[in-house]
Design an enzyme around this catalytic site. Structure first.
Site, PDB file in Angstrom:
ATOM      1  N   TRP A   1     -18.498  16.869  11.628  1.00  0.00           N
ATOM      2  CA  TRP A   1     -17.562  16.534  10.567  1.00  0.00           C
ATOM      3  C   TRP A   1     -17.930  17.220   9.251  1.00  0.00           C
ATOM      4  CZ3 TRP A   1     -16.541  10.500  10.957  1.00  0.00           C
ATOM      5  CH2 TRP A   1     -15.848  10.249  12.155  1.00  0.00           C
TER       6      TRP A   1
ATOM      7  N   GLU B   1      -5.916  -3.547  -0.314  1.00  0.00           N
ATOM      8  CA  GLU B   1      -6.270  -4.658   0.582  1.00  0.00           C
ATOM      9  C   GLU B   1      -7.500  -5.423   0.095  1.00  0.00           C
ATOM     10  OE1 GLU B   1      -5.379  -1.663   1.433  1.00  0.00           O
ATOM     11  OE2 GLU B   1      -4.395  -1.569   3.369  1.00  0.00           O
TER      12      GLU B   1
ATOM     13  N   LYS C   1     -12.782  18.323  11.382  1.00  0.00           N
ATOM     14  CA  LYS C   1     -13.590  18.280  12.600  1.00  0.00           C
ATOM     15  C   LYS C   1     -13.813  19.704  13.084  1.00  0.00           C
ATOM     16  CE  LYS C   1     -11.768  13.742  13.448  1.00  0.00           C
ATOM     17  NZ  LYS C   1     -10.646  13.663  12.500  1.00  0.00           N
TER      18      LYS C   1
ATOM     19  N   THR D   1       0.870  -1.184   0.000  1.00  0.00           N
ATOM     20  CA  THR D   1       0.000   0.000   0.000  1.00  0.00           C
ATOM     21  C   THR D   1       0.902   1.228   0.000  1.00  0.00           C
ATOM     22  OG1 THR D   1      -0.023   0.035   2.382  1.00  0.00           O
ATOM     23  CG2 THR D   1      -1.819  -1.128   1.321  1.00  0.00           C
TER      24      THR D   1
HETATM   25  P1  ADP Z   1      -5.627   1.794  -4.515  1.00  0.00           P
HETATM   26  O1  ADP Z   1      -4.193   1.369  -4.536  1.00  0.00           O
HETATM   27  O2  ADP Z   1      -6.592   0.843  -5.107  1.00  0.00           O
HETATM   28  O3  ADP Z   1      -5.871   3.229  -4.907  1.00  0.00           O
HETATM   29  P2  ADP Z   1      -5.163   2.365  -1.930  1.00  0.00           P
HETATM   30  O4  ADP Z   1      -5.099   1.239  -0.997  1.00  0.00           O
HETATM   31  O5  ADP Z   1      -3.929   3.088  -2.342  1.00  0.00           O
HETATM   32  O6  ADP Z   1      -5.941   1.758  -3.093  1.00  0.00           O
HETATM   33  O7  ADP Z   1      -6.162   3.465  -1.465  1.00  0.00           O
HETATM   34  C1  ADP Z   1      -7.460   3.121  -1.131  1.00  0.00           C
HETATM   35  C2  ADP Z   1      -8.179   4.351  -0.686  1.00  0.00           C
HETATM   36  O8  ADP Z   1      -8.394   5.227  -1.782  1.00  0.00           O
HETATM   37  C3  ADP Z   1      -9.544   4.073  -0.171  1.00  0.00           C
HETATM   38  O9  ADP Z   1      -9.504   3.599   1.149  1.00  0.00           O
HETATM   39  C4  ADP Z   1     -10.209   5.433  -0.303  1.00  0.00           C
HETATM   40  O10 ADP Z   1      -9.868   6.306   0.741  1.00  0.00           O
HETATM   41  C5  ADP Z   1      -9.584   5.974  -1.572  1.00  0.00           C
HETATM   42  N1  ADP Z   1     -10.503   5.761  -2.690  1.00  0.00           N
HETATM   43  C6  ADP Z   1     -10.481   4.791  -3.610  1.00  0.00           C
HETATM   44  N2  ADP Z   1     -11.471   4.936  -4.508  1.00  0.00           N
HETATM   45  C7  ADP Z   1     -12.167   6.033  -4.128  1.00  0.00           C
HETATM   46  C8  ADP Z   1     -13.323   6.716  -4.628  1.00  0.00           C
HETATM   47  N3  ADP Z   1     -13.961   6.316  -5.720  1.00  0.00           N
HETATM   48  N4  ADP Z   1     -13.753   7.801  -3.957  1.00  0.00           N
HETATM   49  C9  ADP Z   1     -13.120   8.237  -2.859  1.00  0.00           C
HETATM   50  N5  ADP Z   1     -12.032   7.655  -2.348  1.00  0.00           N
HETATM   51  C10 ADP Z   1     -11.554   6.561  -2.977  1.00  0.00           C
END
Ligand code: ADP
Length: 542
Positions: A444, A330, A439, A185
């Site tokens: 929020w 994940e 916040k 990640t």
């Molecule tokens: P990826 O590598 O698939 O982008 P990451 O694990 O780096 O996934 O990041 C995941 C995070 O990205 C999610 O927990 C969320 O916060 C954000 N995210 C992914 N898709 C969206 C979306 N469509 N809208 C808002 N946030 C998103």
């Protein structure tokens, strides 16, 4: 009593076997790193993937060894990835946009034995090579004619290396729970953590991606994954496309508007997927050059929140249906996708747009719920928002080498770190990352909502919102704007554009203009960096 059905382990190699046997002549088109666009078929890819596997074995790579790739989306990367996983090794996809220190950390942490690297990234590897503790060989993914001069010790040319093996190779059979892929990640805070996919989770997730209400790929589809294979398995497309026998169009190193348009148009692409930033570039290019998208039917947008204005432009101006999706590394990574239900046919455009702006609903095998701080489940009424928890067979149960400790609660739920609402139809809407929500006076404010609204202004190229300390309210929103080139939009213009579209107390306390907003390795706005830049900022209201 046990069922009396066959044991047929869900192995990734079977996906490619299927594509080669039933869709052998289907094409994989790649923009190569060397330049030209090249074509091959699933049958050819199958043959080369087995040669990779055989050659890896000859090299001494064993089941369970980790083999890394730092590569673009192209056929070579696909064959390397299927070869590695197919022989029982673990394919560790490296994100070249990581900082060098992070790269060194994850490669040593994963104990990468061998590295496949595109010529593009040779300088990156040269710079860290002496810090890599476990890498025994580097294969440069090109042919002899394009082999660069390199300081990397024992660097081998991929095509020469591969020429030493034929395809007389039978995939080994093993437990479907065996590790297949590894992806760290992005780790905006702390060290990156390794997500270790299994053969079974990849196969199940590929099928979930192909469900008709998810990506719904078919053998008639031409799909262009702009989203990189190193970004959570190209959102399952590298598995889902061969499963369906869909034609794959791989963009290689070029993701700018013009290059993507050229492939969309030239290959008559029907479906595509990427993060919003990529689509900003494409839409800009289309507009400047007065172009259309006559072949494209669907675009999947995720990774960060897709602004409603982007959905509207794709659908109204170009006739392309947008599916907003959410997921995370994940989760393999698809968690939800925003296809509408039958009952939504004929609803007015405004309602449709608000529904489409949500991140969508989970396909079968993904369970979601929201909870309060004490872990009590909150109602699925589309209003209550809380911590978003997920469960399913293609979702992590722990990180590589147990990093970060226990990550599931007693009932097996994984906390995504996102805050969301769920409506009675199952549509989920991300309010924010738990650490990004503002916040203000015990309530929020969603930074995502404010950003979505601000980018709807025609002169705004990109927007980010962070919380700034406030003596009375704890935090208040600061809106950070990148203006579109050649425009002079002011703070007052933007605030009056937003006024009336959100609750008064959600209105940003100030607007700051910057040349550029920083992004992390997966294209998300780097809020940690913005918070650092604006750490001494004093709001006019303070
Ligand atoms: P990826 O590598 O698939 O982008 P990451 O694990 O780096 O996934 O990041 C995941 C995070 O990205 C999610 O927990 C969320 O916060 C954000 N995210 C992914 N898709 C969206 C979306 N469509 N809208 C808002 N946030 C998103």
């Amino acid at each position: 009593m046990l069922g009396l059905m066959q044991d047929w382990p869900l192995l990734v190699s079977k996906v490619l076997d299927h594509a080669a046997t039933y869709h052998g002549d289907q094409e994989i088109v790649s923009r190569t790193t060397e330049g030209p666009v090249e074509r091959c078929t699933y049958k050819e890819l199958h043959s080369r993937a087995r040669r990779v596997a055989k050659r890896l074995e000859a090299q001494g790579i064993k089941k369970g060894d980790v083999v890394a790739t730092m590569a673009w989306n192209n056929a070579r990367h696909m064959e390397a990835w299927y070869g590695i996983m197919g022989m029982g090794a673990v394919c560790h996809t490296l994100n070249p946009r990581l900082f060098p220190e992070q790269l060194v950390y994850i490669m040593n942490h994963a104990e990468d034995q061998l590295l496949f690297v595109e010529t593009t990234f040779v300088p990156l590897i040269e710079a860290v090579a002496d810090k890599l503790q476990t890498v025994k060989g580097v294969v440069i993914m090109t042919d002899a004619a394009h082999m660069p001069d390199t300081k990397i010790e024992n660097a081998i040319c991929y095509e020469d290396w591969l020429a030493e093996a034929d395809d007389d190779y039978t995939w080994p059979q093993f437990d479907e729970n065996t590790a297949a892929g590894l992806c760290y990640t992005s780790g905006t805070t702390g060290n990156p953590k390794g997500v270790l996919y299994s053969h079974k989770s990849n196969v199940i997730h590929g099928m979930l991606a192909n469900a008709a209400d998810t990506l719904g790929l078919t053998s008639g589809e031409v799909i262009l994954p702009v989203v990189p294979m190193f970004h959570a398995n190209a959102w399952a497309i590298a598995f889902a496309a061969p499963m369906a026998g869909a034609k794959l169009v791989m963009p290689g190193p070029k993701m700018d508007g013009e290059s993507i348009y050229e492939l969309l148009d030239g290959e008559k692409v029907t479906a595509t997927a990427a993060v919003p930033t990529v689509w900003l570039m494409l839409l800009g290019f289309l507009e400047e050059n007065n172009l259309e998208l006559p072949h494209l039917n669907q675009v999947v947008i995720g990774g960060s929140a897709c602004p409603p204005s982007m959905i509207e432009t794709f659908e109204k101006k170009y006739g392309v249906e947008v599916f907003h999706a959410w997921g995370m590394t994940e989760m393999s990574p698809i968690g939800t996708l925003g296809r509408l239900k039958g009952k939504h046919a004929g609803i007015p455009w405004d309602e449709k747009l608000s529904l489409k702006a949500k991140q969508g609903r989970p396909p079968f095998t993904v369970e979601v719920k929201i909870t309060d701080d004490e872990g009590n489940e909150l109602p699925r009424d589309g209003k209550a928002f809380g911590h978003l928890l997920v469960r399913g067979p293609a979702i992590s149960k722990s990180y590589m080498k147990g990093e970060g400790g226990e990550i599931l609660d007693d009932d097996g739920w994984f906390d995504t770190g996102d805050v969301a609402t769920l409506d009675p139809d199952g549509y989920m809407q991300i309010t924010d990352r738990a650490k990004d929500v503002i916040k203000s006076g015990g309530e929020w404010i969603s930074s995502i909502d404010l950003e979505n609204l601000a980018v709807g202004h025609p002169d705004v190229a990109e927007a980010a919102v962070i919380g700034i300390e406030h003596p009375k309210w704890d935090e208040r929103p600061l809106l950070i704007i990148v203006r579109k080139e050649g425009t002079e939009v002011s703070k007052e213009d933007i605030l009056s554009f937003m006024d009336g579209k959100i609750a008064k107390w959600w209105m940003p306390d100030d607007v700051a203009f910057v040349k550029e907003i920083p992004h992390n390795a997966t294209g998300k706005i780097l809020k940690t960096a913005l918070r650092e830049t604006f750490k001494d900022y004093v709001l006019p209201t303070a």
